[in-house]
Design a protein around this motif. Structure first.
Motif, PDB file in Angstrom:
ATOM      1  N   GLN A   4       0.859  -1.174   0.000  1.00  0.00           N
ATOM      2  CA  GLN A   4       0.000   0.000   0.000  1.00  0.00           C
ATOM      3  C   GLN A   4       0.903   1.234   0.000  1.00  0.00           C
ATOM      4  O   GLN A   4       1.349   1.686   1.047  1.00  0.00           O
ATOM      5  CB  GLN A   4      -0.931   0.000   1.228  1.00  0.00           C
ATOM      6  N   SER A   5       1.202   1.764  -1.171  1.00  0.00           N
ATOM      7  CA  SER A   5       2.212   2.803  -1.303  1.00  0.00           C
ATOM      8  C   SER A   5       1.798   4.108  -0.636  1.00  0.00           C
ATOM      9  O   SER A   5       2.644   4.942  -0.337  1.00  0.00           O
ATOM     10  CB  SER A   5       2.516   3.048  -2.782  1.00  0.00           C
ATOM     11  N   GLU A   6       0.494   4.309  -0.418  1.00  0.00           N
ATOM     12  CA  GLU A   6       0.065   5.555   0.216  1.00  0.00           C
ATOM     13  C   GLU A   6       0.540   5.642   1.659  1.00  0.00           C
ATOM     14  O   GLU A   6       0.608   6.711   2.233  1.00  0.00           O
ATOM     15  CB  GLU A   6      -1.468   5.677   0.190  1.00  0.00           C
ATOM     16  N   TYR A   7       0.818   4.502   2.280  1.00  0.00           N
ATOM     17  CA  TYR A   7       1.180   4.474   3.688  1.00  0.00           C
ATOM     18  C   TYR A   7       2.617   3.967   3.817  1.00  0.00           C
ATOM     19  O   TYR A   7       2.871   2.767   3.767  1.00  0.00           O
ATOM     20  CB  TYR A   7       0.232   3.567   4.468  1.00  0.00           C
ATOM     21  N   GLN A   8       3.565   4.884   3.945  1.00  0.00           N
ATOM     22  CA  GLN A   8       4.962   4.508   4.117  1.00  0.00           C
ATOM     23  C   GLN A   8       5.528   5.286   5.296  1.00  0.00           C
ATOM     24  O   GLN A   8       6.190   6.317   5.130  1.00  0.00           O
ATOM     25  CB  GLN A   8       5.758   4.791   2.835  1.00  0.00           C
ATOM     26  N   PRO A   9       5.236   4.806   6.513  1.00  0.00           N
ATOM     27  CA  PRO A   9       5.668   5.550   7.693  1.00  0.00           C
ATOM     28  C   PRO A   9       7.185   5.525   7.847  1.00  0.00           C
ATOM     29  O   PRO A   9       7.863   4.598   7.378  1.00  0.00           O
ATOM     30  CB  PRO A   9       4.989   4.808   8.845  1.00  0.00           C
ATOM     31  N   ALA A  10       7.700   6.553   8.506  1.00  0.00           N
ATOM     32  CA  ALA A  10       9.141   6.635   8.734  1.00  0.00           C
ATOM     33  C   ALA A  10       9.611   5.501   9.644  1.00  0.00           C
ATOM     34  O   ALA A  10      10.708   4.968   9.470  1.00  0.00           O
ATOM     35  CB  ALA A  10       9.481   7.996   9.342  1.00  0.00           C
ATOM     36  N   ASN A  11       8.782   5.146  10.603  1.00  0.00           N
ATOM     37  CA  ASN A  11       9.126   4.092  11.563  1.00  0.00           C
ATOM     38  C   ASN A  11       8.031   3.040  11.514  1.00  0.00           C
ATOM     39  O   ASN A  11       7.114   3.037  12.340  1.00  0.00           O
ATOM     40  CB  ASN A  11       9.262   4.693  12.974  1.00  0.00           C
ATOM     41  N   PRO A  12       8.048   2.119  10.536  1.00  0.00           N
ATOM     42  CA  PRO A  12       6.907   1.219  10.329  1.00  0.00           C
ATOM     43  C   PRO A  12       6.728   0.213  11.456  1.00  0.00           C
ATOM     44  O   PRO A  12       7.686  -0.197  12.120  1.00  0.00           O
ATOM     45  CB  PRO A  12       7.245   0.507   9.016  1.00  0.00           C
ATOM     46  N   GLU A  13       5.479  -0.182  11.650  1.00  0.00           N
ATOM     47  CA  GLU A  13       5.131  -1.185  12.657  1.00  0.00           C
ATOM     48  C   GLU A  13       5.766  -2.525  12.275  1.00  0.00           C
ATOM     49  O   GLU A  13       5.776  -2.909  11.108  1.00  0.00           O
ATOM     50  CB  GLU A  13       3.599  -1.322  12.737  1.00  0.00           C
ATOM     51  N   ALA A  14       6.284  -3.212  13.290  1.00  0.00           N
ATOM     52  CA  ALA A  14       6.875  -4.528  13.052  1.00  0.00           C
ATOM     53  C   ALA A  14       6.194  -5.617  13.874  1.00  0.00           C
ATOM     54  O   ALA A  14       6.574  -6.784  13.785  1.00  0.00           O
ATOM     55  CB  ALA A  14       8.371  -4.492  13.384  1.00  0.00           C
ATOM     56  N   VAL A  15       5.164  -5.218  14.645  1.00  0.00           N
ATOM     57  CA  VAL A  15       4.495  -6.150  15.548  1.00  0.00           C
ATOM     58  C   VAL A  15       3.002  -6.170  15.229  1.00  0.00           C
ATOM     59  O   VAL A  15       2.399  -5.114  15.055  1.00  0.00           O
ATOM     60  CB  VAL A  15       4.686  -5.713  17.027  1.00  0.00           C
ATOM     61  N   ARG A 230       4.896   2.808  13.986  1.00  0.00           N
ATOM     62  CA  ARG A 230       5.170   1.932  15.130  1.00  0.00           C
ATOM     63  C   ARG A 230       4.461   2.460  16.378  1.00  0.00           C
ATOM     64  O   ARG A 230       4.529   3.643  16.691  1.00  0.00           O
ATOM     65  CB  ARG A 230       6.682   1.865  15.373  1.00  0.00           C
ATOM     66  N   LYS A 231       3.764   1.564  17.076  1.00  0.00           N
ATOM     67  CA  LYS A 231       3.024   1.957  18.279  1.00  0.00           C
ATOM     68  C   LYS A 231       3.788   1.547  19.530  1.00  0.00           C
ATOM     69  O   LYS A 231       4.528   0.563  19.531  1.00  0.00           O
ATOM     70  CB  LYS A 231       1.640   1.279  18.304  1.00  0.00           C
ATOM     71  N   ARG A 232       3.541   2.292  20.608  1.00  0.00           N
ATOM     72  CA  ARG A 232       3.998   1.855  21.921  1.00  0.00           C
ATOM     73  C   ARG A 232       3.039   0.779  22.426  1.00  0.00           C
ATOM     74  O   ARG A 232       1.896   0.695  21.958  1.00  0.00           O
ATOM     75  CB  ARG A 232       4.028   3.026  22.901  1.00  0.00           C
ATOM     76  N   PRO A 233       3.461  -0.069  23.362  1.00  0.00           N
ATOM     77  CA  PRO A 233       2.601  -1.177  23.806  1.00  0.00           C
ATOM     78  C   PRO A 233       1.213  -0.727  24.248  1.00  0.00           C
ATOM     79  O   PRO A 233       0.213  -1.368  23.915  1.00  0.00           O
ATOM     80  CB  PRO A 233       3.381  -1.791  24.965  1.00  0.00           C
ATOM     81  N   GLU A 234       1.138   0.391  24.956  1.00  0.00           N
ATOM     82  CA  GLU A 234      -0.157   0.845  25.484  1.00  0.00           C
ATOM     83  C   GLU A 234      -1.054   1.435  24.409  1.00  0.00           C
ATOM     84  O   GLU A 234      -2.251   1.664  24.640  1.00  0.00           O
ATOM     85  CB  GLU A 234       0.054   1.872  26.618  1.00  0.00           C
ATOM     86  N   GLU A 235      -0.508   1.664  23.220  1.00  0.00           N
ATOM     87  CA  GLU A 235      -1.299   2.242  22.132  1.00  0.00           C
ATOM     88  C   GLU A 235      -1.943   1.185  21.240  1.00  0.00           C
ATOM     89  O   GLU A 235      -2.737   1.519  20.366  1.00  0.00           O
ATOM     90  CB  GLU A 235      -0.394   3.120  21.245  1.00  0.00           C
ATOM     91  N   ARG A 236      -1.633  -0.065  21.452  1.00  0.00           N
ATOM     92  CA  ARG A 236      -2.130  -1.098  20.547  1.00  0.00           C
ATOM     93  C   ARG A 236      -3.650  -1.246  20.658  1.00  0.00           C
ATOM     94  O   ARG A 236      -4.206  -1.200  21.753  1.00  0.00           O
ATOM     95  CB  ARG A 236      -1.434  -2.428  20.813  1.00  0.00           C
ATOM     96  N   VAL A 237      -4.297  -1.426  19.512  1.00  0.00           N
ATOM     97  CA  VAL A 237      -5.753  -1.559  19.443  1.00  0.00           C
ATOM     98  C   VAL A 237      -6.093  -2.923  18.836  1.00  0.00           C
ATOM     99  O   VAL A 237      -5.246  -3.551  18.191  1.00  0.00           O
ATOM    100  CB  VAL A 237      -6.377  -0.426  18.588  1.00  0.00           C
ATOM    101  N   PRO A 238      -7.342  -3.418  19.031  1.00  0.00           N
ATOM    102  CA  PRO A 238      -7.686  -4.742  18.491  1.00  0.00           C
ATOM    103  C   PRO A 238      -7.519  -4.855  16.981  1.00  0.00           C
ATOM    104  O   PRO A 238      -7.102  -5.892  16.476  1.00  0.00           O
ATOM    105  CB  PRO A 238      -9.150  -4.919  18.914  1.00  0.00           C
ATOM    106  N   TYR A 239      -7.866  -3.779  16.237  1.00  0.00           N
ATOM    107  CA  TYR A 239      -7.742  -3.814  14.781  1.00  0.00           C
ATOM    108  C   TYR A 239      -6.341  -3.347  14.401  1.00  0.00           C
ATOM    109  O   TYR A 239      -6.056  -2.151  14.433  1.00  0.00           O
ATOM    110  CB  TYR A 239      -8.754  -2.865  14.137  1.00  0.00           C
TER     111      TYR A 239
END
Length: 432
Positions: A4-15, A230-239
């Protein structure tokens, strides 16, 4: 698969995260709920259902099985099909007044399961319903205290609510459908007994089945989890976005639907088809309950919430309604045409799983829409939103309702603007 080329975060999620209820599947599974509750230490249980399911005697059968384990049981049959803030408040007040309860059993479709989730939340935590409803409609608070065990027993094949962290409701004054979303709402145990769905009428099977289909298709085509910052642990959501585990469930669900869906609608007594549909609903729920859904579901909320005078086949005819699964399906073909460019191979894979014998058209972006509309015609789904009472003068209002569903639209594989939604609604007036 697709990028999905529209979404290329600087620090991508790995988890990515994955959650699911305990599952008990098969004919006769509903007769074992008393044993399961006894293992949870339950002593006083509220069964949550609607009057139609109660009239079929299913909640009473479940209650008798539970009483055999010396557990006190009360049946509440006041669930409203397609729950509203008003019907949920009524159910919550009943549960508060007649409590305390140490476990809940939801017996019915998604309406019963979602109502039980709201009851569980508001009998274990302070405040009122709108405190917990998603922003911007509500305050989006998280529960402060643990919830009690909830056993979900679906009697319809479709919503997947037995697997998910979501409770969906109509907010009547705003004419909008929204939800409450938190990991603690997920049922402790899902009891999927295909024998409970045999009496489901064909119109309900068709609408609910389209919900299964869109759960699988939307989770499979949702933004990949790696496209988020990339999210911090407390920021994680079900989706968390499409991921390898959710993809597996979605693909298996589509494979089952390819052979079972038409048979279950046209020949309701076909027990093999019913069992495959129940399994497909569960698989799709296990997928989208973690990956998320996107545009068709966002559009479904105002389609259902702003209904005028449509009365669907095989549903209660005392109030106009567009059943949730039907509402989801009506813009799905055009939504997937819109998302095709983000991951063509995923859209083609989904179409091939659903219709293995179908020939690919020259315009590949129309393959999945064509497969979907062919199926919808065969099972009696209305021909677009025009067939359920909307016209072009309604598009602005529908867009207004859909754009409010930012929690859902955030999972779309490309940015969705108001003009994009307007085009999808307009093109969905008539699908064939």
């Amino acid at each position: 698969m697709g990028t999905q080329s529209e979404y290329q975060p600087a620090n991508p999620e790995a988890v990515f995260t994955y959650g699911a209820p305990q599952l008990k599947f098969g004919r006769g599974a509903a007769d074992e709920i008393g044993f399961d509750l006894s293992r949870m230490g339950a002593q006083r249980v509220l069964i949550v259902t609607d009057s139609g399911v109660a009239a079929a005697g299913i909640p009473q059968r479940v209650a008798e099985g539970i009483r055999g384990f010396k557990i006190e049981v009360v049946v509440y049959d006041g669930v409203h099909v397609e729950p509203s803030d008003a019907s949920l408040k009524h159910a919550i007040e009943y549960a508060r007044d007649s409590g305390p309860w140490d476990a809940f059993v939801a017996v019915g479709g998604g309406s019963s399961i979602d109502t039980a989730k709201a009851i569980n939340l508001l009998t274990t935590n302070p405040g009122e319903l709108m405190d917990y409803v998603n922003v911007p409609v509500g305050k989006g608070k998280s529960p402060e205290h643990p919830l009690n065990p909830l056993v979900a027993v679906p009697t319809t094949t479709g919503t997947g609510s037995e697997s998910t962290t979501i409770c969906v409701l109509d907010v009547l004054d705003l004419k909008v459908k929204t939800g409450i979303s938190h990991a603690s709402l997920r049922p402790r145990l899902a009891v999927v007994d295909p024998s409970l769905t045999v009496s489901q009428p064909s119109g309900v099977t068709a609408a609910a089945g389209m919900d299964i289909l869109c759960h699988a298709l939307e989770s499979f085509t949702a933004r990949p989890y790696t496209s988020y910052q990339r999210k911090r642990p407390e920021e994680r959501v079900p989706y968390c976005g499409s991921n390898p585990v959710s993809d597996m469930w979605a693909e298996k669900s589509l494979t089952l639907m390819a052979t079972a869906f038409r048979r279950a609608v046209l020949r309701g007594e076909d027990e093999e088809a019913r069992s495959s549909m129940a399994l497909a609903a569960t698989f799709a729920g296990l997928g989208f309950g973690n990956a998320g859904v996107h545009i068709p579901h966002a559009n479904a909320y105002p389609i259902a919430g702003r209904v005028k005078d449509f009365y669907p086949k095989d549903y209660p005819n005392n109030v106009p309604m567009v059943p949730h699964g039907m509402a989801v399906s009506l813009t799905a073909p055009e939504a997937f045409r819109f998302t095709f460019e983000t991951a063509p191979e995923r859209h083609l894979r989904a179409a091939t799983l659903l219709a293995p014998e179908a020939d690919k058209p020259n315009d590949l972006s129309s393959f999945l829409p064509a497969v979907l509309t062919g199926l919808m015609r065969d099972i009696g789904i209305p021909n677009g939103i025009g067939d359920v009472g909307y016209d072009n003068t309604d598009v602005d209002g529908l867009v207004e309702g859909a754009i409010m569903q930012q929690r859902v639209l955030a999972a779309a594989p490309r940015d969705v603007r108001e003009e994009d939604l307007a085009s999808i609604f307009s093109r969905s007036m008539n699908l064939w």
